[in-house]
Motif scaffolding. Structure first.
Motif, PDB file in Angstrom:
ATOM      1  N   LEU A 427      39.571  45.907  37.001  1.00  0.00           N
ATOM      2  CA  LEU A 427      40.610  45.976  37.881  1.00  0.00           C
ATOM      3  C   LEU A 427      41.967  46.107  37.192  1.00  0.00           C
ATOM      4  CD1 LEU A 427      39.475  43.709  40.846  1.00  0.00           C
ATOM      5  CD2 LEU A 427      38.987  46.194  40.597  1.00  0.00           C
ATOM      6  N   THR A 431      47.947  46.157  42.973  1.00  0.00           N
ATOM      7  CA  THR A 431      47.680  45.477  44.041  1.00  0.00           C
ATOM      8  C   THR A 431      46.096  46.102  44.530  1.00  0.00           C
ATOM      9  OG1 THR A 431      48.358  47.746  45.491  1.00  0.00           O
ATOM     10  CG2 THR A 431      49.907  46.062  45.034  1.00  0.00           C
ATOM     11  N   ILE A 432      45.646  45.617  45.659  1.00  0.00           N
ATOM     12  CA  ILE A 432      44.341  45.762  46.117  1.00  0.00           C
ATOM     13  C   ILE A 432      44.366  47.249  46.725  1.00  0.00           C
ATOM     14  CG2 ILE A 432      42.588  45.336  47.852  1.00  0.00           C
ATOM     15  CD1 ILE A 432      43.266  42.534  47.647  1.00  0.00           C
ATOM     16  N   ASN A 435      44.176  49.541  43.456  1.00  0.00           N
ATOM     17  CA  ASN A 435      42.754  49.499  42.711  1.00  0.00           C
ATOM     18  C   ASN A 435      41.768  50.440  43.631  1.00  0.00           C
ATOM     19  OD1 ASN A 435      42.660  47.827  40.227  1.00  0.00           O
ATOM     20  ND2 ASN A 435      44.138  46.651  41.376  1.00  0.00           N
ATOM     21  N   ILE A 462      40.063  40.258  52.106  1.00  0.00           N
ATOM     22  CA  ILE A 462      41.477  41.163  52.046  1.00  0.00           C
ATOM     23  C   ILE A 462      42.396  40.413  53.273  1.00  0.00           C
ATOM     24  CG2 ILE A 462      42.617  43.146  52.036  1.00  0.00           C
ATOM     25  CD1 ILE A 462      40.339  44.556  50.779  1.00  0.00           C
ATOM     26  N   VAL A 473      46.173  41.534  42.242  1.00  0.00           N
ATOM     27  CA  VAL A 473      45.046  41.079  41.842  1.00  0.00           C
ATOM     28  C   VAL A 473      44.994  40.282  40.348  1.00  0.00           C
ATOM     29  CG1 VAL A 473      43.742  42.581  43.255  1.00  0.00           C
ATOM     30  CG2 VAL A 473      43.836  43.059  40.741  1.00  0.00           C
ATOM     31  N   GLY A 477      41.767  41.498  37.727  1.00  0.00           N
ATOM     32  CA  GLY A 477      41.337  40.992  38.758  1.00  0.00           C
ATOM     33  C   GLY A 477      41.334  39.430  38.747  1.00  0.00           C
ATOM     34  N   LEU A 480      40.751  37.108  41.799  1.00  0.00           N
ATOM     35  CA  LEU A 480      39.734  37.376  42.691  1.00  0.00           C
ATOM     36  C   LEU A 480      38.323  36.810  41.995  1.00  0.00           C
ATOM     37  CD1 LEU A 480      40.181  41.151  43.579  1.00  0.00           C
ATOM     38  CD2 LEU A 480      40.999  38.886  44.904  1.00  0.00           C
ATOM     39  N   GLN A 484      34.183  39.273  44.872  1.00  0.00           N
ATOM     40  CA  GLN A 484      35.338  40.095  45.298  1.00  0.00           C
ATOM     41  C   GLN A 484      35.588  41.164  44.630  1.00  0.00           C
ATOM     42  OE1 GLN A 484      38.227  36.777  45.897  1.00  0.00           O
ATOM     43  NE2 GLN A 484      37.523  36.520  47.913  1.00  0.00           N
ATOM     44  N   ARG A 485      35.697  40.996  43.129  1.00  0.00           N
ATOM     45  CA  ARG A 485      35.979  42.257  42.427  1.00  0.00           C
ATOM     46  C   ARG A 485      34.729  43.229  42.535  1.00  0.00           C
ATOM     47  NH1 ARG A 485      37.483  38.009  38.617  1.00  0.00           N
ATOM     48  NH2 ARG A 485      35.156  38.034  37.706  1.00  0.00           N
ATOM     49  N   ILE A 488      35.648  45.289  45.567  1.00  0.00           N
ATOM     50  CA  ILE A 488      36.646  46.056  45.429  1.00  0.00           C
ATOM     51  C   ILE A 488      36.224  47.321  44.554  1.00  0.00           C
ATOM     52  CG2 ILE A 488      39.084  46.529  44.375  1.00  0.00           C
ATOM     53  CD1 ILE A 488      39.199  44.946  46.614  1.00  0.00           C
TER      54      ILE A 488
END
Length: 579
Positions: A427, A431-432, A435, A462, A473, A477, A480, A484-485, A488
């Motif tokens: 990641l 931002t999420i 990514n 999220i 992140v 990341g 996270l 969670q990673r 994503i």
């Protein structure tokens, strides 16, 4: 002409190619450098009328005119200095940007083998440190060479006008100066190479220690890392000192030769002036021209130090730029694959001195079929996954996608057909949202991003974040959890919507709760796609359409979970060991 001189000239002319887009500013800078150099040479020329007309002959008009000319001369000097420095600085900054841009773009095109064999820190050092050294050679050194050469020649012209016999005698000093400069140039180039290499090593140690700081702390590696860093940093210091000493010795020897010659000329010139009855202004002007000649000659001699550092850096930079790019000889386009994959007698070895990682592997995956690759570590599972996007090419055999040999497809078209999710999720510190939508050809709207996040079971966490999709992140990341990673990464793969999916140990490092959520997300991701799953946990591949069992690069068994258990062979043994 020596080989070193020829190579230096080639390097320098190659560097000057980067000046072409900014030629107008570069020429302006050179013009004002020449003016600055001529203004330096004009100072002793004005000393004769100043002393003879103003002080000896008491001519106030001559004195006033000379003083006005001196003020105008220094005004021209000031303007020339500001303009030449400002424009050359602008050109230098642009060259740094262009070289770094070219290097970075080239790095993105490098084959995977380059990253396998080159330390990250050394490559980073070339982009951050070596490029700055190069601009010293391309711009700052050029400034000295132009300005001080003009100054020295101008002063030489003044001296020739005032006393040509003695001035010609001064030229005797130049051959020894050139010889000394060449001898020291070779030494400085050698030391500069070593200094830059050790700086790369230092960057590598820093990068490793920072990336592995948790391992360093837990395993008590602080003392070891401190010692490792000190050793390499000390080497950097030692070679930097050698470069400085070589440069200082060069200047000292040149100064000594110059001073001996000039002092001899001053003595002879004084005797000559007494015999010929020359005026004080004439004598002062001549000696001033000789004295002022020392500084530009000294600067020209000292310019060898940044020049050789820059040329040494240029060699390493051009070596990187000249590295062979990833081969992309394919000509066939492929808009959207059906996902039919076939390997025919594929063998592969990472290098000629290592045992083959794959031996004559053959299998076919139908469109939408899920194929699981299982086996002990080192059996070749991840190697197959690396061959599909052509990170490497098979040593022998062929891989087909929809009947097209992968080597006949354009790389960009091939990789559009593939989504990849691995255990080590990458990641970016963004931002999420960025990514999940990373690399999308078309700008994904928020509804599409949210839909992908929901299908990946990522939307639930999220929503709990303060800035939701706009949450940063952190590096790789770090903000996270592992689960969670992974989700994503799965959302990213869902949004790409590629027909071929590679899952490399995507759930191996997760707790049961995270694994359950990720497994559900993977089921959503697999739907309608040809999927290659690599797994140590055999429980995660029981539902695969077909399981291929690899052992030391050989395909030893294949079939469904039930069929392989019934065979009571290698798969059954692996499965039994996990129960």
């Amino acid at each position: 002409m020596s080989t070193t001189t020829t190579e230096s000239r080639k390097l320098y002319f190659r560097l000057l190619r980067y000046v072409r887009p900014y030629l107008a500013a570069f020429i302006i800078s050179i013009i004002f450098m020449v003016l600055l150099g001529l203004s330096d040479a004009a100072v002793p020329a004005l000393l004769k009328p100043l002393f003879d007309g103003g002080f000896i002959e008491k001519d106030l008009d001559s004195l006033q005119q000379t003083l006005v000319l001196l003020v105008l001369l220094f005004l021209i000097r000031g303007i020339s200095h500001v303009v030449s420095t400002g424009t050359m600085g602008w050109v230098s900054g642009k060259i740094v940007l262009d070289i770094r841009k070219q290097m970075f773009a080239h790095l993105l095109d490098m084959p995977t083998r380059y990253y396998d064999t080159n330390a990250t820190g050394n490559t980073l050092s070339k982009i951050t440190f070596n490029v700055n050294q190069v601009t010293q050679a391309a711009t700052r050194t050029l400034t000295i060479l132009i300005r001080d050469t003009v100054t020295a020649l101008g002063l030489l012209a003044v001296a020739l006008y005032l006393n040509w016999q003695l001035t010609i005698a001064i030229l005797v000093a130049f051959p020894p100066v050139v010889i000394v400069a060449q001898l020291f140039a070779r030494r400085m180039r050698s030391f500069s190479h070593a200094h830059q290499d050790k700086t790369g090593d230092m960057t590598h140690v820093l990068e490793e220690s920072m990336r592995g700081h948790k391992v360093v702390k837990v395993f008590g590696g602080k003392k070891y890392e401190n010692k490792r860093f000190f050793n390499v940093a000390n080497k950097v210091r030692q070679f930097q000192q050698k470069v400085l000493l070589a440069g200082a010795a060069n200047v000292a020897v040149v100064e000594l030769i110059t001073s001996v010659v000039l002092c001899s000329i001053v003595y002879i010139g004084t005797l000559q002036a007494i015999d010929q009855g020359q005026t004080a202004g004439h004598l002062i002007s001549f000696f001033a021209a000789l004295g002022l000649m020392i500084s530009p000659i000294k600067r020209l001699a000292s310019a060898m130090q940044p020049l050789q550092r820059g040329l040494a850096a240029a060699e390493s930079i051009f070596k990187l730029i000249d590295e062979e790019r990833e081969k992309d000889n394919g000509t066939q386009a492929l808009a959207r694959s059906e996902g039919v994959l076939a390997l025919e007698n594929v063998s592969f070895s990472y290098s000629s001195d290592k045992a083959p990682a794959l031996h004559q592997i053959s299998f076919t995956a139908a469109a939408g079929e899920t194929i699981a690759l299982v086996g002990q570590s080192g059996s070749g599972k991840s190697t197959i996954a690396s061959l599909l996007p052509r990170f490497y090419d098979p040593t022998s055999g062929h891989i087909f996608l929809d009947g097209h040999d992968l080597r006949d497809l354009r790389l960009a078209d091939l990789r559009k057909q593939i989504s990849y999710v691995s255990q080590d999720v990458v990641l970016f510190n963004d931002t999420i949202r960025a990514n999940i939508s990373y690399g999308s050809d078309t700008q994904a709207d928020e509804a599409q991003i949210i839909a992908a996040a929901k299908a990946a079971h990522a939307w639930e966490f999220i929503q709990e974040m303060p800035q939701q999709l706009n949450t940063l992140v952190g590096e790789n990341g770090i903000q996270l959890s592992g689960g969670q990673r992974q989700r994503i990464a799965i959302a990213r793969a869902l949004l790409k919507n590629a027909p071929l999916l590679i899952l490399d140990e995507a759930t191996s490092a997760l707790d049961s709760r995270s694994e359950s959520l990720v497994q559900e997300a993977i089921e959503n991701l697999r739907h309608g796609r040809t999927t290659i799953i690599i797994a140590h946990r055999l429980s995660t591949v029981e539902n695969a359409d077909r399981i291929l069992v690899l052992d030391q690069g050989h395909l030893v068994e294949q079939g469904s979970h039930t069929e392989l258990l019934a065979l009571d062979g290698r798969y059954a043994a692996l499965y039994g060991n996990l129960q």
